[in-house]
Design a protein around this motif. Structure first.
Motif, PDB file in Angstrom:
ATOM      1  N   UNK A 122       0.827  -1.307   0.006  1.00 25.21           N
ATOM      2  CA  UNK A 122      -0.089   0.398   0.000  1.00 25.21           C
ATOM      3  C   UNK A 122       0.315   1.374   0.342  1.00 25.21           C
ATOM      4  N   UNK A 123       2.019   1.182   0.657  1.00 26.47           N
ATOM      5  CA  UNK A 123       3.059   2.480   0.831  1.00 26.47           C
ATOM      6  C   UNK A 123       3.834   2.628  -0.632  1.00 26.47           C
ATOM      7  N   UNK A 124       4.006   1.784  -1.188  1.00 27.66           N
ATOM      8  CA  UNK A 124       4.287   1.670  -2.829  1.00 27.66           C
ATOM      9  C   UNK A 124       3.001   2.271  -3.842  1.00 27.66           C
ATOM     10  N   UNK A 125       2.710   1.799  -3.336  1.00 28.66           N
ATOM     11  CA  UNK A 125       1.067   2.121  -4.442  1.00 28.66           C
ATOM     12  C   UNK A 125       1.442   3.874  -4.500  1.00 28.66           C
ATOM     13  N   UNK A 126       1.261   4.175  -2.913  1.00 29.78           N
ATOM     14  CA  UNK A 126       0.389   5.446  -2.476  1.00 29.78           C
ATOM     15  C   UNK A 126       1.396   6.978  -2.761  1.00 29.78           C
ATOM     16  N   UNK A 127       3.021   6.337  -2.773  1.00 25.46           N
ATOM     17  CA  UNK A 127       3.871   7.172  -3.233  1.00 25.46           C
ATOM     18  C   UNK A 127       4.913   6.570  -4.382  1.00 25.46           C
ATOM     19  N   UNK A 128       4.804   7.972  -5.342  1.00 29.85           N
ATOM     20  CA  UNK A 128       5.480   7.856  -6.595  1.00 29.85           C
ATOM     21  C   UNK A 128       6.588   7.161  -6.958  1.00 29.85           C
ATOM     22  N   UNK A 129       7.624   7.039  -7.779  1.00 30.79           N
ATOM     23  CA  UNK A 129       9.196   7.241  -8.325  1.00 30.79           C
ATOM     24  C   UNK A 129       9.687   8.758  -7.584  1.00 30.79           C
ATOM     25  N   UNK A 130       9.214   9.476  -7.926  1.00 26.44           N
ATOM     26  CA  UNK A 130       9.679  11.258  -7.714  1.00 26.44           C
ATOM     27  C   UNK A 130       9.838  11.391  -6.321  1.00 26.44           C
ATOM     28  N   UNK A 131       8.969  10.693  -5.715  1.00 29.40           N
ATOM     29  CA  UNK A 131       8.867  11.400  -4.265  1.00 29.40           C
ATOM     30  C   UNK A 131       9.582   9.911  -2.846  1.00 29.40           C
ATOM     31  N   UNK A 132       9.831   9.757  -3.467  1.00 19.57           N
ATOM     32  CA  UNK A 132      10.549   8.996  -2.138  1.00 19.57           C
ATOM     33  C   UNK A 132      11.774   9.359  -2.093  1.00 19.57           C
ATOM     34  N   UNK A 133      12.329   9.853  -2.545  1.00 19.51           N
ATOM     35  CA  UNK A 133      13.971  10.548  -2.199  1.00 19.51           C
ATOM     36  C   UNK A 133      13.122  11.730  -0.752  1.00 19.51           C
ATOM     37  N   UNK A 134      12.335  12.528  -0.956  1.00 20.15           N
ATOM     38  CA  UNK A 134      11.687  12.710   0.079  1.00 20.15           C
ATOM     39  C   UNK A 134      10.762  12.445   0.782  1.00 20.15           C
ATOM     40  N   UNK A 135      10.867  11.356   0.686  1.00 22.36           N
ATOM     41  CA  UNK A 135      10.065  10.523   1.573  1.00 22.36           C
ATOM     42  C   UNK A 135      10.986   9.707   2.451  1.00 22.36           C
ATOM     43  N   UNK A 136      12.265   9.320   1.916  1.00 24.33           N
ATOM     44  CA  UNK A 136      13.773   8.822   2.814  1.00 24.33           C
ATOM     45  C   UNK A 136      13.954  10.136   3.713  1.00 24.33           C
ATOM     46  N   UNK A 137      14.172  11.128   3.108  1.00 21.28           N
ATOM     47  CA  UNK A 137      14.286  12.272   3.936  1.00 21.28           C
ATOM     48  C   UNK A 137      13.694  12.265   5.142  1.00 21.28           C
ATOM     49  N   UNK A 138      12.442  12.419   4.558  1.00 23.32           N
ATOM     50  CA  UNK A 138      11.217  12.621   5.943  1.00 23.32           C
ATOM     51  C   UNK A 138      11.452  11.424   7.009  1.00 23.32           C
ATOM     52  N   UNK A 139      11.815  10.818   6.727  1.00 22.74           N
ATOM     53  CA  UNK A 139      11.843   9.429   8.103  1.00 22.74           C
ATOM     54  C   UNK A 139      12.845   9.464   8.489  1.00 22.74           C
ATOM     55  N   UNK A 140      13.708  10.576   7.832  1.00 20.78           N
ATOM     56  CA  UNK A 140      15.437  10.700   8.809  1.00 20.78           C
ATOM     57  C   UNK A 140      14.910  11.544   9.724  1.00 20.78           C
ATOM     58  N   UNK A 141      13.953  12.354  10.191  1.00 24.69           N
ATOM     59  CA  UNK A 141      13.380  13.595  10.577  1.00 24.69           C
ATOM     60  C   UNK A 141      12.387  13.040  12.518  1.00 24.69           C
ATOM     61  N   UNK A 142      13.314  13.918  12.872  1.00 23.07           N
ATOM     62  CA  UNK A 142      12.630  13.389  14.519  1.00 23.07           C
ATOM     63  C   UNK A 142      10.862  13.201  14.433  1.00 23.07           C
ATOM     64  N   UNK A 143      10.084  12.733  14.589  1.00 24.46           N
ATOM     65  CA  UNK A 143       9.116  12.365  14.711  1.00 24.46           C
ATOM     66  C   UNK A 143       7.510  13.306  15.320  1.00 24.46           C
ATOM     67  N   UNK A 144       8.206  14.724  15.605  1.00 24.62           N
ATOM     68  CA  UNK A 144       7.217  16.018  16.258  1.00 24.62           C
ATOM     69  C   UNK A 144       7.906  16.333  14.833  1.00 24.62           C
ATOM     70  N   UNK A 145       8.722  16.461  13.958  1.00 28.85           N
ATOM     71  CA  UNK A 145       9.495  17.589  13.117  1.00 28.85           C
ATOM     72  C   UNK A 145       8.339  17.047  11.889  1.00 28.85           C
ATOM     73  N   UNK A 146       8.645  15.626  11.794  1.00 23.17           N
ATOM     74  CA  UNK A 146       7.560  15.150  10.429  1.00 23.17           C
ATOM     75  C   UNK A 146       6.011  15.481  10.522  1.00 23.17           C
ATOM     76  N   UNK A 147       6.013  14.663  12.118  1.00 22.98           N
ATOM     77  CA  UNK A 147       4.436  15.085  12.234  1.00 22.98           C
ATOM     78  C   UNK A 147       4.027  16.231  11.069  1.00 22.98           C
TER      79      UNK A 147
END
Length: 192
Positions: A122-147
């Motif tokens: 489901x995550x792969x379907x929701x995220x397009x290829x051009x968003x993956x780099x951004x999502x990977x960077x977002x995952x590295x943020x602390x939880x509150x900043x990410x939220x």
């Protein structure tokens, strides 16, 4: 699975009004609630699913959104206003994802083997290829900043709505958003 969720948009418990029964003996208030919940679910299920995925609940996003709607269903009569329903569900999704992330962190600390995390279908379907780099960077943020960033830039919420969803002050939202953007910018520049 019983979990504590934020109840900010809820009013204090009041004695329920006497039931108004229709010609078939069905409580009309229950029918109104069912119809309003169905409309809310139809209009907001996918955005809430995306929110849960972006906050870190890839494999459990569907369960988290379902549980959030269940919590709304249970507490429908305690809402201050039915206009607060979407805000309440959003806050519940944020809280449930936060609890899931904490639970995973504890489990990882106690795990003997490190297992490579694989994104769910489901995550792969929701995220397009051009968003993956951004999502990977977002995952590295602390939880509150990410939220704060996801609520602000993905759902386009105002600071007051973000503060309500996260259970923090508007000033803290500004701080988390600013710090998150600075860290995100640095992470994305390092990838170049």
């Amino acid at each position: 699975m019983t979990q504590q969720v934020s109840s900010r948009p809820l009013a204090p418990a009041a004695d329920p009004a006497p039931a108004t029964l229709g010609p078939t003996g069905v409580n009309l208030a229950d029918l109104d609630r069912e119809a309003a919940l169905a409309r809310l679910f139809d209009a907001n299920h996918t955005p809430l699913l995306r929110l849960a995925v972006l906050l870190g609940a890839e494999g459990e996003a569907e369960d988290i959104v379902s549980e959030a709607f269940y919590e709304l269903y249970r507490r429908w009569h305690r809402l201050r206003s039915h206009d607060a329903a979407l805000s309440y569900v959003r806050a519940v999704v944020c809280n449930l994802v936060r609890m899931r992330v904490r639970r995973l962190q504890v489990a990882r600390r106690h795990a003997e083997q490190v297992i490579e995390s694989v994104g769910s279908a489901e995550a792969e379907v929701l995220l397009r290829d051009d968003q993956r780099a951004l999502v990977e960077a977002i995952k590295q943020l602390p939880a509150r900043q990410r939220e704060a960033l996801v609520l602000r830039y993905w759902l386009d919420l105002r600071e007051s709505e973000i503060a309500a969803a996260m259970g923090i002050s508007a000033g803290a939202v500004k701080s988390h958003t600013s710090r998150g953007m600075a860290t995100l910018t640095r992470l994305l520049e390092e990838r170049r």
